[in-house]
Each structure stands twice: as structure tokens, then as C-alpha cells.
Design a protein around this motif. Structure first.
Motif, mmCIF file in Angstrom:
data_model
loop_
_atom_site.group_PDB
_atom_site.id
_atom_site.type_symbol
_atom_site.label_atom_id
_atom_site.label_comp_id
_atom_site.label_asym_id
_atom_site.label_seq_id
_atom_site.Cartn_x
_atom_site.Cartn_y
_atom_site.Cartn_z
ATOM 1 N N HIS A 31 -18.083 12.071 5.374
ATOM 2 C CA HIS A 31 -19.165 11.081 5.302
ATOM 3 C C HIS A 31 -19.183 10.494 3.895
ATOM 4 O O HIS A 31 -19.037 11.224 2.915
ATOM 5 C CB HIS A 31 -20.506 11.754 5.599
ATOM 6 C CG HIS A 31 -21.611 10.786 5.871
ATOM 7 N ND1 HIS A 31 -22.218 10.063 4.866
ATOM 8 C CD2 HIS A 31 -22.214 10.412 7.028
ATOM 9 C CE1 HIS A 31 -23.163 9.295 5.395
ATOM 10 N NE2 HIS A 31 -23.177 9.479 6.715
ATOM 11 N N PRO A 32 -19.354 9.203 3.775
ATOM 12 C CA PRO A 32 -19.354 8.600 2.440
ATOM 13 C C PRO A 32 -20.366 9.243 1.492
ATOM 14 O O PRO A 32 -20.110 9.349 0.293
ATOM 15 C CB PRO A 32 -19.719 7.133 2.715
ATOM 16 C CG PRO A 32 -19.296 6.895 4.118
ATOM 17 C CD PRO A 32 -19.475 8.196 4.841
ATOM 18 N N ILE A 64 -12.318 4.314 7.674
ATOM 19 C CA ILE A 64 -12.421 4.161 6.216
ATOM 20 C C ILE A 64 -11.935 5.405 5.493
ATOM 21 O O ILE A 64 -11.881 6.491 6.057
ATOM 22 C CB ILE A 64 -13.896 3.914 5.803
ATOM 23 C CG1 ILE A 64 -14.784 5.030 6.400
ATOM 24 C CG2 ILE A 64 -14.357 2.557 6.246
ATOM 25 C CD1 ILE A 64 -16.187 5.018 5.879
ATOM 26 N N HIS A 69 -19.251 1.239 2.133
ATOM 27 C CA HIS A 69 -18.515 0.845 3.332
ATOM 28 C C HIS A 69 -19.398 0.186 4.379
ATOM 29 O O HIS A 69 -18.972 -0.035 5.498
ATOM 30 C CB HIS A 69 -17.848 2.064 3.968
ATOM 31 C CG HIS A 69 -17.018 2.848 3.009
ATOM 32 N ND1 HIS A 69 -15.802 2.408 2.567
ATOM 33 C CD2 HIS A 69 -17.246 4.029 2.386
ATOM 34 C CE1 HIS A 69 -15.298 3.296 1.708
ATOM 35 N NE2 HIS A 69 -16.160 4.291 1.583
ATOM 36 N N ALA A 70 -20.644 -0.077 4.010
ATOM 37 C CA ALA A 70 -21.589 -0.532 5.026
ATOM 38 C C ALA A 70 -21.165 -1.878 5.613
ATOM 39 O O ALA A 70 -20.668 -2.760 4.915
ATOM 40 C CB ALA A 70 -22.976 -0.661 4.397
ATOM 41 N N CYS A 83 -21.522 9.274 10.322
ATOM 42 C CA CYS A 83 -21.031 7.945 9.940
ATOM 43 C C CYS A 83 -20.319 7.289 11.124
ATOM 44 O O CYS A 83 -19.437 7.863 11.740
ATOM 45 C CB CYS A 83 -20.075 8.053 8.748
ATOM 46 S SG CYS A 83 -19.357 6.470 8.303
ATOM 47 N N ARG A 84 -20.730 6.033 11.395
ATOM 48 C CA ARG A 84 -20.163 5.343 12.548
ATOM 49 C C ARG A 84 -18.743 4.839 12.269
ATOM 50 O O ARG A 84 -17.988 4.540 13.161
ATOM 51 C CB ARG A 84 -21.035 4.158 12.947
ATOM 52 C CG ARG A 84 -21.172 3.127 11.833
ATOM 53 C CD ARG A 84 -21.878 1.857 12.283
ATOM 54 N NE ARG A 84 -22.979 2.138 13.170
ATOM 55 C CZ ARG A 84 -22.904 1.948 14.478
ATOM 56 N NH1 ARG A 84 -21.800 1.490 15.018
ATOM 57 N NH2 ARG A 84 -23.930 2.207 15.243
ATOM 58 N N ARG A 85 -18.390 4.738 11.005
ATOM 59 C CA ARG A 85 -17.096 4.144 10.673
ATOM 60 C C ARG A 85 -16.031 5.203 10.390
ATOM 61 O O ARG A 85 -14.990 4.908 9.827
ATOM 62 C CB ARG A 85 -17.235 3.220 9.470
ATOM 63 C CG ARG A 85 -18.182 2.057 9.726
ATOM 64 C CD ARG A 85 -18.009 0.995 8.681
ATOM 65 N NE ARG A 85 -16.695 0.398 8.737
ATOM 66 C CZ ARG A 85 -16.130 -0.278 7.745
ATOM 67 N NH1 ARG A 85 -16.775 -0.407 6.601
ATOM 68 N NH2 ARG A 85 -14.931 -0.795 7.871
ATOM 69 N N CYS A 87 -24.261 2.540 0.583
ATOM 70 C CA CYS A 87 -22.918 2.885 1.013
ATOM 71 C C CYS A 87 -21.940 1.758 0.709
ATOM 72 O O CYS A 87 -22.196 0.595 1.037
ATOM 73 C CB CYS A 87 -22.920 3.167 2.516
ATOM 74 S SG CYS A 87 -21.282 3.631 3.125
ATOM 75 N N CYS A 102 -23.781 -1.218 10.623
ATOM 76 C CA CYS A 102 -24.391 -0.053 9.976
ATOM 77 C C CYS A 102 -25.877 -0.288 9.736
ATOM 78 O O CYS A 102 -26.687 0.622 9.804
ATOM 79 C CB CYS A 102 -23.733 0.230 8.627
ATOM 80 S SG CYS A 102 -22.004 0.684 8.752
ATOM 81 N N THR A 119 -27.736 5.880 13.970
ATOM 82 C CA THR A 119 -26.559 6.737 14.015
ATOM 83 C C THR A 119 -26.878 8.030 14.762
ATOM 84 O O THR A 119 -28.029 8.417 14.885
ATOM 85 C CB THR A 119 -26.112 7.096 12.603
ATOM 86 O OG1 THR A 119 -27.240 7.640 11.922
ATOM 87 C CG2 THR A 119 -25.606 5.888 11.855
#
Ligand code: SF4
Lengths: 314, 646
Positions: free
Chosen positions: B566-567, B639, B610-611, B633-635, B608, B615, B620
Motif C-alpha cells: 500500500h502506498p 503501480i 498515485h491517486a 489500495c485499488r491500484r 497519495c 481513487c 475502498t
């Protein structure tokens, strides 16, 4: 505990010394000549000189103070400038009234203020708490002597349940003594209980938020035991301190409230002393008042050491 | 509740920064009573100025034909024993009282404040002498001293005020001295001194602004005191002299006719009460406003309950674990209505003998989760979901049963060991208390067992130290004592809330070593709450990462720390000191939003790197990735989570 007591008493001796010096100095500043008061207006210059020598008025200031202090330590505070009564006699005559009212007020203050504060603090935000906070706020604004007058109207004048004037010493009759100081004590107790209730409430709320209360709960101590054992002992610390502060106010209040009921205490003595510029009496009253405050504060310190281990020597 | 408090910083602060003065004014206006009091006093203050013009009659003009009239159209409050208008007298008395009080307070201020300022700032010999004198003056019976001063100067209002001014000067002296003393130690004054600023300049620039607030409060409260004292002195005939009107004099007169005309005591008495009350309320309000001005008030904005889907229940099949938390949600009553959800959808297991770490920045809900498990949420807090310990549901369990578990099968230690020990009882007594409650020992047995426990947790000379009070214990020793206390009930689970954070670095390691040694010896499970990933790495089998009231990542500690998924976890790792030797630390920008400010979508998205738009929109869920790892984290997979933190 004895050691604590000894330390406190020893620590207060220099304080009393300073106080005596301040009192003496202050009252030495009185404009005019004490001989005018003692001898009256038509005294001869010889009488003047004679009395001056007798009282040592021409000696340097510090010598006079030393002499006064030496006598004071032997229990001789001089003689009233106005009549032949000794200062010690006059002060001891009026002491019972003042002590009765001061401690009567303190008693009422503690009996009402502390439980009210504890309850309000434990039930913060509740109806009783709100009422207590309001009552305490108003109570602190009430002039003692006005409350005394208001109490006297129904209890002494209309229903005649309690005497409106006069003091019965407890040695004569305890019940009559209680009746003679009841109204004054309640009047004095209103502001004291208001202050104590506020302090107690604040202390209880503060302590309940402390981490050690939660820690005690986390080791399974019941809510009740946490409140009555862990919280209240800690909350007592600031409350005990407040008691020390309150004596000063109560003593002052007693001076005025005694006038409402025609009691002959320090108030009457002091008022007469002002009118007649009776400096020796004034000195005696101030010194005795200081002793009362100091003694109560020693008692408070000892109690403080008991509730707060951090204050114990060693 | 330190976390909630920490997250309670006002959102208004960021939005529209207020100047100090404006904030103070706002804080003050929140006290409606104080505002009313101020208004009342303003009106009253006009009385000395316009009183003589609005008073219908001369206050000392007697009219023996019209004595003791009741309230009427000509004399609103009636007349007294000499036929003087009560209303006119009361107006005159008010003017007298206010002017007199201003004089008394002014004298106290002028006498006490500068002296205190100088003594406090210069310190040394002068200060010590002055303090001794002040202590002595405080021990004097204040009103008696005032009367004694009147004996010297003669009874009159001005002299009474001089006397009260002298008596009250000590309060100002002490206040100013305290502030000046503090300022003397302060860094900014040092800097000014080094910069060559002169003493008066330093006092004016650095000390006075700090003391202005408290001084105003003290002045207001002294006003109340002096008013009361003046009334009292005038009542006993030592202040205002008849026929001049004053509240005290009027009361003294009224008392002579109590039988026939009890009404006469009401107007002056009530005026005293109202005026003194107003000053006290104003003082209290100012004090409060000042306290708030320093620490901005929390927001009272309502928070919509978020409808986050609950985390899936733990996937472990088979026997019930020691502790199973399912879908835990904690809500607090917001100060002015509404509810705040501070923990939502939290679920995890702690197996017997294992160590689970709960990690996250402060304000993310870790401690609240621990408190919810213990059933020790602060007033107004409510937990829903399920907390099962040894198969028994703890949420909603009656107090007596909970009390048997707390300190018994579940022990707890806290972040501030010194604050967690009750200062009023000896260490032995407090450990003994747990033993008496949970091990059924009597006082004597508990005492000797307490000493044994203290020895076990490594306190040297335990039998002697046991009788000490907590203030004799250093932080490290106090934490050992807390651990001994938690061990008293022979717990199967120890909840340790930041057990080493408040301690010195070397002591930290010792305490953590002690915990793992004890765990090995006793086979107890530990739920370790910390913000320090290093501690997790050293001690934990499993790690749970919390953010904004949710678990965002969960998995075996080693795997999670070597390969965060997770970021946020990656960000925490990147900001650990040992990862960036010499270089400046990577920081996750921003901070954990407070509970009322949790964003929609992924709660981490504003911070984040990476958002994406998705997001920010879609909530989530905690998804199982396999190998015991869960992530929100959805991504994930798209990433490189370590990206963006360098
Ligand atoms: S869901 Fe989006 S915003 Fe949230 S952590 Fe993952 S990438 Fe960042």
C-alpha cells in the motif's frame, strides 16, 4: 508526620517574624502622637515627657521593635491606648466569637461545598452539575453580610427560631452557642462553599481525565472503587489547598458578619481601635489574626502531606 | 483519548487564518454569559458619568414628611428613614462604588505590577527578599490589615481603597513576577538580549504582550473583590461615611428598620450581587477565551456517518483465535450534537502467544481501537461490531464481568508510564490491588507477590523500591512497574499502547526486550500499538497498518515490511530514519485528516502520489491478496508503491 509538622512550624517562624515586623512598622507610621490619645488634650509637658520615656518613644525604631518583640514573645502585647485593658486580654475576650464564626463558616463551607463539588464533578454536564455551577457562581458574588441580614429576617425576626444578637460561649451551653453562631456561620459558609464546590468539581474532573484512572480501570478496578479510592484522594490535593486560602477570606468575612448579629469579636475590637486610633490593640488583633491563619495553614500543610505523597519530606 | 484530541485541530484554522485578536474576540463571544456581563458593566460604567443627570432627586436631600414610602411613581424604590429617595441614593451609591473600586484596583495594579515585573526579570537577591515579604503579606489577614491601615489613615473611602489596594497588590506582583520569570528563561528573550536589546525594551516587547491577558483577568477579578470589600467596610462604618450614599451604608441603614421595612435591604444587596457576579463572569470568560485563543477550539461540524463496507471477517478457519475483532466501529458524540466515526470496519485476529502490531501515524485510530477492545472508551464513545476474547463477546458485557477480564486475562500498559501510576499510592499498593482483584490474594500475600513481580520485570532492589511512591520512579522504571502490574493477573493477552514511545532510546530497547522475554516465558499474546515500524519489525508476527480509522494493509510483519503493498505503508517505511542515512527523510506530505474531514473514496488519496480520479470517488475495501496479506489500495498491481517517496 511529626517531622513534617516540625518542618512546617520551623518554616513558619521566620514568616511570623516578618509579619510582626510589618505590623509593627505599619502601625508605627500612624500620624500623631500616641500620647495625645493616652493622656488626653490637657496634659502637661512633664506628663508628656514622662510617658515618652516610659514607652521608650524616643528610642530608635529598631530598638522599639526589639523591645516590643521581646515582650510579645513573653505574651505581653502592651496595653490598650484607650483604656487600661491589656491587649492580650482584649484579644482573648473577643477570640471565641471570631474563632467560632471563622470555623463555623469553614464547617458549613466544607459540608456543602465538597460533596456538591464531588457530585457535580462526577456527573459532569448533568442537571445537578449545571445547577451546582450556577449556584457556585452566584454564591461567590454574594456579600456575606447581606446574606446574614437576609437570613436574620425570617429566622431571627419573624419566626424567632434563632437569636438575632448576642453570643453564648460554648462553655456555657453548647446548644445555645450553636444557635448564636448558626446564622452567621451559614452566611459565611455560602461563599466558602461556593469556592470549595468550584475547586472540588474542577479537581474531580481533572483527576478523572488522568491516565492513571484509565490505567486503574484497565487493571479491572471497578468504576466505584476508581472514583472513591483513586480519584478522590488525588482530587483532595487542590481542595485542601483551597481550604488554606479560604481561612483568610472567612476571617475577614467574620469581622463584618459579626456586626450583623451584634457579636463582640475581632471586628468590633478593630472598629473601635480605628475610631480611637488604639494602635496597641490593632497590633494585637492583626498578630492574632495572623496566628490563626498560620495555624490553619500548618494544619492544611500536614493534611496536604497526607494526601499528596510528593510533599512528604524524605 | 489523545488521538482524538490530536486530530481535533480546527478545520477553520486552515481555511481562514484569524488574527490573534479576532480569534480571542470570537472565543470570548462564545461565552454568552460573559458577553452579557460585559454589557451590564458597560451600562453600569456610565452611571458615574450620567448618574447625577438622570437621578431624579438629590441623594442626600432629606424630607422628613415622606419617610419610608413604598416604591411609587415619584420615588421608584421608595424613600428611607429620612425621606431620601432610594433610587437616587442607589444611583449615587453605584457611582461611588465603581469609582472607589477603580481607585482600589488601580492602586493594587500600580503598586504590584511594576514591582513584580522588575523582580521577576532581574531575579536574584532583590527578588528573594521581595518574595519573602509578599509571602508574609499573603499570610496576613487581608481585611484586618486593611482595617489596620484605616486605623493609621483614618476611616474614609479613599483611605479604605488605599488599604484594599495595598492588600491586593500581592496578586498583581505574583502574576507579573511569574510571567517575567518565565520570559527570562525563554529563548526569544535570550535572542533579544544577545541582539543587544535593552532591558526596558525587552520587557515592553516580549513580556508585556504575554502578560496582558492574565493581567486583564486578574484586574477584573480584583474589581469584584474590592467591590465586595468596600461594601463590607462601608457597612461597618469604615468606608463611605454617611450621609454619603453607598451600598454598604444603605445596607447598614436598612438593617435598623428590618422589622418594619425589610424591603430596603433588597436593592443595594442585589446591585452588589449583580455587579460582583458580572465582574466574576467577565473574568472567567476572559480567562477561558485566552485559554482557547492559545489552543484553537475543536470544530463542532457534523460528520455524516460513512457507509464504508465492513472488512471481510478474518479468513482463518477452524478454532476461534484468542482475540477476534470483527467490523469494529467507534463513534463519539461530537461536542455540539452529531456523531463522529473515528474507527470503522476494523477486523483482525490475535492468536494465542503471537504478537500483532497495530501501526499508523497518530490520529489514525490505533489507541481508540485498543480502548474499544478494553471497553474503556471516553465518555460519549460507543463501539459496535464484535470483540470476542476467548470466544466471549466483550462489547456489551456488563461491568463486573469486564472488570474480571480487564487486568485479569487482558493486561494493558500505556504510553506514559509515569502518568499511568497513581501518585497517591505506593507502587506496591497498586500492583497489590491488581493481585487482590485477580489472583484472590490477601493484602500480605499481594504485597510479597508484588515484590516478586517487580523483581521479575528487572527492578533492582525490588523489596525496597516497592514501598516507594511513583514519583520516585524514572520513566523506564515506571514502565517496568506498569508491566509488573499488567502481569499480576497472569494475562493471556497484553495490550501495549506505545509502551516505549515516551522513554529514552536506550530504555526503549530494554523495555521492548523485557516484553519479548516475558512473552516467551509466559506464552502470552501481545497487541502492540506503535507508530514505529522498527518496533513492528523487531517484535511482531503480524502487522496491521491503520489510516484514518481503517485498516489499509495487513499481513505477516516481515513480508509487509520488505514488500509493502500500500502506498501509505511504503510512505511510512520511507520516512523511517534508518532507511535514509544522512539524507533528509522522506515525508508523507500533509497529515492524517481529523475524523470529520475524512475524504470520500480512498481516505489516503489527498496524500497519495498515485491517486487517480477513481481513487477520490469510490470507497475502498480490504481485499485478500493471498499469503495472509490484505490490502485496501485499488491500484495494487498497477503501480510501484515505493515510487513517489524518494
Ligand atoms: S487507492 Fe488510490 S489513492 Fe488510495 S492508496 Fe491506492 S492509489 Fe493511492
Amino acid at each position: 508526620m511529626l517531622r513534617l509538622l516540625a518542618t512546617r512550624v520551623a518554616g513558619l517562624a521566620p514568616l511570623l517574624l516578618i509579619v510582626s515586623f510589618l505590623t509593627f512598622t505599619m502601625l508605627h507610621l500612624v500620624p500623631g502622637d500616641i500620647r495625645d490619645i493616652i493622656l488626653g488634650v490637657d496634659a502637661t509637658p512633664e506628663q508628656y515627657a514622662e510617658l515618652g520615656a516610659k514607652l521608650g518613644l524616643d528610642d530608635p525604631f529598631l530598638v522599639q521593635y526589639g523591645r516590643w518583640l521581646g515582650r510579645a514573645l513573653q505574651g505581653d502585647l502592651g496595653t490598650s491606648a484607650y483604656n487600661s485593658q491589656t491587649v492580650v486580654e482584649a484579644v482573648l475576650d473577643t477570640l471565641p466569637v471570631t474563632l467560632s464564626l471563622t470555623f463555623g463558616g469553614m464547617f458549613v463551607g466544607l459540608v456543602i461545598g465538597v460533596p456538591a463539588g464531588v457530585y457535580a464533578g462526577l456527573h459532569r454536564g448533568g442537571l445537578v452539575d449545571r445547577i451546582a455551577v450556577l449556584a457556585a457562581t452566584v454564591g461567590q458574588a454574594l456579600p456575606n453580610f447581606w446574606v446574614a441580614i437576609l437570613l436574620a429576617i425570617p429566622f431571627a425576626l419573624w419566626w424567632r427560631l434563632l437569636p438575632a444578637t448576642g453570643f453564648t460561649p460554648p462553655t456555657e451551653s453548647v446548644s445555645a452557642w450553636l444557635a448564636s453562631i448558626a446564622l452567621a456561620s451559614v452566611a459565611l459558609g455560602t461563599s466558602a462553599s461556593a469556592a470549595l464546590a468550584r475547586q472540588t468539581r474542577g479537581a474531580v474532573i481533572d483527576v478523572l481525565g488522568r491516565e492513571y484512572i484509565r490505567a486503574a480501570r484497565a487493571r479491572g478496578v471497578s468504576k466505584r472503587a476508581v472514583t472513591f479510592k483513586h480519584a478522590l484522594k488525588n482530587a483532595a490535593v487542590p481542595v485542601v489547598t483551597t481550604i488554606g486560602f479560604q481561612v483568610n477570606g472567612l476571617l475577614g468575612g467574620a469581622l463584618i458578619v459579626e456586626q450583623v448579629f451584634g457579636l463582640h469579636g475581632f471586628g468590633a475590637l478593630a472598629i473601635d481601635a480605628v475610631r480611637t486610633q488604639d494602635i496597641p490593640i490593632m497590633q494585637g488583633v492583626v498578630m492574632m489574626g495572623t496566628v490563626i491563619i498560620v495555624v490553619v495553614n500548618i494544619a492544611v500543610d500536614v493534611a496536604y502531606g497526607y494526601v499528596n505523597p510528593r510533599m512528604r519530606p524524605g | 483519548m489523545s488521538e482524538l484530541a490530536a486530530s481535533a485541530a480546527s478545520p477553520e484554522m486552515g481555511a481562514a487564518p484569524l488574527s490573534g485578536g479576532a480569534r480571542l474576540a470570537r472565543a470570548f463571544l462564545r461565552h454568552r454569559l460573559a458577553a452579557w456581563a460585559a454589557l451590564y458593566l458597560l451600562v453600569l460604567a456610565a452611571v458615574p458619568l450620567i448618574g447625577p443627570h438622570i437621578a431624579p432627586h438629590d441623594p442626600v436631600q432629606t424630607d422628613l414628611a415622606r419617610t419610608f414610602e413604598g416604591p411609587g411613581s415619584e420615588h421608584w424604590l421608595g424613600t428611607d428613614h429620612l425621606g431620601r429617595s432610594m433610587s437616587s441614593r442607589i444611583i449615587a451609591a453605584t457611582a461611588v462604588a465603581l469609582k472607589a473600586a477603580a481607585l482600589g484596583v488601580g492602586i493594587a495594579l500600580v503598586l504590584g505590577a511594576p514591582l513584580g515585573l522588575v523582580c521577576g526579570y532581574l531575579g536574584g537577591w532583590w527578588d528573594r527578599v521581595a518574595m519573602r515579604v509578599v509571602e508574609a503579606v499573603i499570610a496576613l489577614p487581608a481585611l484586618l490589615v486593611a482595617i489596620a491601615i484605616l486605623a493609621i489613615l483614618g476611616p474614609s473611602l479613599t483611605n479604605a481603597m488605599i488599604a484594599l489596594g495595598i492588600v491586593n497588590a500581592t496578586a498583581f506582583f505574583r502574576l507579573m513576577r511569574g510571567t517575567a520569570l518565565e520570559a527570562r528563561e525563554a529563548v526569544y528573550v535570550d535572542a533579544a538580549r544577545v541582539g543587544g536589546a535593552s532591558t526596558p525594551r525587552i520587557l515592553a516587547r516580549h513580556v508585556l504582550p504575554n502578560v496582558a491577558g492574565p493581567l486583564t483577568v486578574q484586574t477584573t477579578l480584583t474589581f469584584a473583590y474590592v467591590l465586595l470589600a468596600e461594601a463590607g467596610l462601608s457597612y461597618i462604618g469604615l468606608g463611605v461615611q454617611p450621609p454619603q450614599a453607598s451600598w454598604g451604608v444603605m445596607l447598614a441603614t436598612a438593617q435598623n428598620y428590618l422589622h418594619q421595612h425589610p424591603f430596603m435591604v433588597a436593592p443595594p444587596g442585589l446591585l452588589i450581587v449583580f455587579t460582583v457576579l458580572a465582574f466574576n463572569l467577565l473574568g472567567d470568560g476572559l480567562r477561558d477565551a485566552l485559554a482557547r485563543g492559545e489552543a484553537p477550539a475543536g470544530s463542532r461540524r457534523r460528520h455524516r456517518a460513512t457507509s464504508a463496507p465492513p472488512d471481510a471477517a478474518a479468513a482463518t478457519a477452524g478454532a476461534m483465535p484468542l482475540l477476534r475483532v470483527v467490523d469494529l466501529e467507534v463513534r463519539f458524540q461530537a461536542p455540539r450534537g452529531g456523531e463522529l466515526t473515528v474507527v470503522s470496519g476494523v477486523g483482525f485476529d490475535v492468536e494465542a502467544g503471537r504478537t500483532v502490531g497495530l501501526v499508523g501515524e497518530s490520529g489514525c485510530g490505533k489507541s481508540v481501537t485498543a480502548m474499544a477492545i478494553m471497553g474503556l472508551l471516553d465518555a460519549g464513545g460507543q463501539a459496535t461490531g464484535s470483540v470476542a476474547f476467548g470466544g466471549q463477546e466483550l462489547l456489551g458485557l456488563p461491568e463486573p464481568a469486564l472488570n474480571r477480564i480487564r487486568g485479569g486475562d487482558v493486561g494493558m500498559i500505556f504510553q506514559e508510564p509515569s502518568a499511568s501510576l497513581n501518585p497517591a499510592f505506593t507502587v506496591k499498593h497498586q500492583i497489590g490491588e491488581a493481585l487482590r482483584l485477580h489472583a484472590g490474594l490477601n493484602r500480605r500475600q499481594a504485597g510479597s507477590r508484588a515484590v516478586e513481580l517487580l523483581a521479575q520485570v528487572g527492578i533492582p532492589d525490588a523489596s525496597r523500591r516497592a514501598d516507594d511512591y511513583p514519583h520516585h520512579f524514572s520513566g523506564g522504571m515506571a514502565q517496568r512497574a506498569m508491566i509488573a502490574m499488567a502481569l499480576a493477573g497472569d494475562p493471556k493477552l497484553l495490550i501495549a499502547d506505545e509502551p516505549s514511545t515516551a522513554l529514552d532510546v536506550t530504555i526503549q530497547a530494554q523495555v521492548l526486550d523485557l516484553l519479548s522475554a516475558l512473552q516467551e516465558e509466559r506464552g502470552m499474546a501481545i497487541l502492540l500499538i506503535t507508530h514505529d515500524l522498527g518496533v513492528i519489525a523487531d517484535l511482531c508476527d503480524e502487522a496491521l497498518v491503520m489510516y484514518a480509522g481503517q485498516i489499509i494493509e495487513r499481513g505477516p510483519a516481515a513480508a509487509l515490511l520488505t514488500a509493502p503493498a500500500h502506498p501509505y505503508t511504503a510512505g511510512l517505511l520511507a520516512s523511517m530514519p534508518q532507511n535514509q542515512r544522512g539524507a533528509s527523510l522522506a515525508q508523507i506530505p500533509g497529515r492524517v485528516p481529523p475524523a470529520w474531514g475524512w475524504p470520500a473514496g480512498c481516505r489516503f488519496h489527498p496524500r497519495c502520489p498515485h491517486a487517480t480520479e477513481a481513487c477520490a470517488k469510490e470507497d475502498t475495501t480490504l481485499r485478500h491478496l493471498g499469503a495472509g496479506r490484505w490490502n485496501r489500495c485499488r491500484r495494487i498491481g498497477e503501480i510501484d508503491v515505493a515510487e513517489g517517496w524518494r
